[in-house]
Scaffold this motif. Sequence first.
Motif, PDB file in Angstrom:
ATOM      1  N   SER A 180      42.284 -46.459-116.898  1.00  0.00           N
ATOM      2  CA  SER A 180      42.475 -47.967-116.734  1.00  0.00           C
ATOM      3  C   SER A 180      42.779 -48.176-115.174  1.00  0.00           C
ATOM      4  CB  SER A 180      43.690 -48.299-117.663  1.00  0.00           C
ATOM      5  OG  SER A 180      43.335 -47.973-118.813  1.00  0.00           O
ATOM      6  N   LEU A 181      43.503 -47.663-114.515  1.00  0.00           N
ATOM      7  CA  LEU A 181      43.771 -47.750-112.960  1.00  0.00           C
ATOM      8  C   LEU A 181      42.440 -47.523-112.158  1.00  0.00           C
ATOM      9  CD1 LEU A 181      47.296 -46.141-112.593  1.00  0.00           C
ATOM     10  CD2 LEU A 181      46.918 -48.510-113.005  1.00  0.00           C
ATOM     11  N   ALA A 182      41.830 -46.590-112.451  1.00  0.00           N
ATOM     12  CA  ALA A 182      40.519 -45.896-111.685  1.00  0.00           C
ATOM     13  C   ALA A 182      39.454 -47.127-111.784  1.00  0.00           C
ATOM     14  CB  ALA A 182      39.987 -44.910-112.183  1.00  0.00           C
ATOM     15  N   VAL A 183      39.373 -47.906-112.930  1.00  0.00           N
ATOM     16  CA  VAL A 183      38.142 -48.719-113.140  1.00  0.00           C
ATOM     17  C   VAL A 183      38.659 -50.146-112.499  1.00  0.00           C
ATOM     18  CG1 VAL A 183      37.052 -47.796-115.304  1.00  0.00           C
ATOM     19  CG2 VAL A 183      38.971 -49.481-115.495  1.00  0.00           C
ATOM     20  N   PHE A 243      45.898 -46.264-107.937  1.00  0.00           N
ATOM     21  CA  PHE A 243      45.381 -45.082-108.335  1.00  0.00           C
ATOM     22  C   PHE A 243      44.931 -44.120-107.230  1.00  0.00           C
ATOM     23  CE2 PHE A 243      41.379 -42.789-108.802  1.00  0.00           C
ATOM     24  CZ  PHE A 243      41.626 -42.018-109.702  1.00  0.00           C
ATOM     25  N   ASP A 244      44.285 -44.752-105.936  1.00  0.00           N
ATOM     26  CA  ASP A 244      43.867 -44.113-104.872  1.00  0.00           C
ATOM     27  C   ASP A 244      45.051 -43.681-104.105  1.00  0.00           C
ATOM     28  OD1 ASP A 244      41.003 -44.602-105.344  1.00  0.00           O
ATOM     29  OD2 ASP A 244      41.159 -46.499-104.137  1.00  0.00           O
ATOM     30  N   ARG A 245      46.292 -44.422-104.380  1.00  0.00           N
ATOM     31  CA  ARG A 245      47.487 -43.775-103.246  1.00  0.00           C
ATOM     32  C   ARG A 245      48.269 -42.546-104.225  1.00  0.00           C
ATOM     33  NH1 ARG A 245      48.866 -49.259-103.054  1.00  0.00           N
ATOM     34  NH2 ARG A 245      50.295 -48.929-104.525  1.00  0.00           N
ATOM     35  N   GLU A 246      48.060 -42.709-105.507  1.00  0.00           N
ATOM     36  CA  GLU A 246      48.907 -41.693-106.314  1.00  0.00           C
ATOM     37  C   GLU A 246      48.364 -40.835-107.469  1.00  0.00           C
ATOM     38  OE1 GLU A 246      52.204 -41.414-106.098  1.00  0.00           O
ATOM     39  OE2 GLU A 246      52.352 -43.122-104.556  1.00  0.00           O
ATOM     40  N   TYR A 247      47.069 -41.175-107.904  1.00  0.00           N
ATOM     41  CA  TYR A 247      46.706 -40.569-109.151  1.00  0.00           C
ATOM     42  C   TYR A 247      45.290 -39.853-109.192  1.00  0.00           C
ATOM     43  CZ  TYR A 247      50.635 -43.099-111.103  1.00  0.00           C
ATOM     44  OH  TYR A 247      52.152 -43.567-111.051  1.00  0.00           O
TER      45      TYR A 247
END
Length: 275
Positions: A180-183, A243-247
Motif C-alpha cells: 500500500s505504501l509502495a503504490v 516506503f523509500d526511507r524504511e521499507y
Amino acid sequence: VWVGTIKKGGFAERIWHAMNKLMYSRAAETIVLCEAAKELVCRNYGIDPARVHVISNWADGEVIVPKDKRTTKFSKTHGLVEPFTVLYSGNLGLYYEFETLLGAAERLKNDNVKFVFVGSGGRKGWIAEQIQKKHLTNTILLPYQPTAEVPDSLPSCDTSVVSIAKGIEGISYPSKLYTSLAVGKSVLALSEPKSELRDLVEQHKMGRWIQIGDVDACVATIRDMMAHPEEVAAEGRRARELFDREYTRPIAARKYAHVLALAAKRAGLPTRGVP
C-alpha cells in the motif's frame, strides 16, 4: 505463530508455550515483525529484549510503483476510473476485519464510491454472502490477480485499506501495508485504538485511521476523502516517501545481515564485524 485450534488454557496450549519458550531461549537472536510482537515474546517467554529485533516486511519498490488509477487496465476493466475507489487487496482471512467496510458500503450505496475486495481466505465466502444479502451494488469481490498484473491492480484505487482484527495486535501484522505504501496511495487503516498501524499512519500523515466497528466514522472519513482529493493525494505521496526511507527490500536485507552477524558473533563464529 498463533494456532487458532489450540484451546486456551488447555494441555495443548501449555505444551505449545513450553516448546516456544525452549525455542526462543536457545536462539542466539530472534526477529519479529513489530514492536508489539517483541513485547509479547519477551513477556511470555522471558527473553532478553536485547536479543529480539524488529525487522518489518517489505515490498519490491521497483515493481510496485505509484500510478494514476485512471491509466490502469484494472480500473478501466472494473469501472473504477471515475468513482472514488476503496481497495482491499490481500488475505481475506481471520486476522483481518471487514465488517466495518461492508457496513460503510451499505451506507454509501448512493454515493459515488466503489469498494473492491481482491484476494482469498477464510472469510471470502462470508464477504460474498454479505454483498449479496445487503445488495451492495457498489462492492466488487475478485480473486487474487495474476502476479504479472498485480503492479497494475494495486494502484487502481484512491485509498488502500489495511486492517487488523481485534485481539491480534502482536500476534500478526498486516504485511500488505508495505505494498500500500509502495503504490503511493493514502492508507485507510482499521484497527483497535492501541495499534502500531494507527501510530504509523497518524505519525507520518499518510492516511486515515478508523477504529474497527465504527461504521459512522468510516462513512464520514470516506466522504471527507472524497471531498478533499488533494489531501488524499498528498497522503499518498507521503506514503511512498516513507516506503523509500524504511521499507524497501535492500533496507530489510541490511537489517537481516546485521542480526545474522550478531548471531554469528554470539556463537563465536568469524565475522567481518557487526555493523
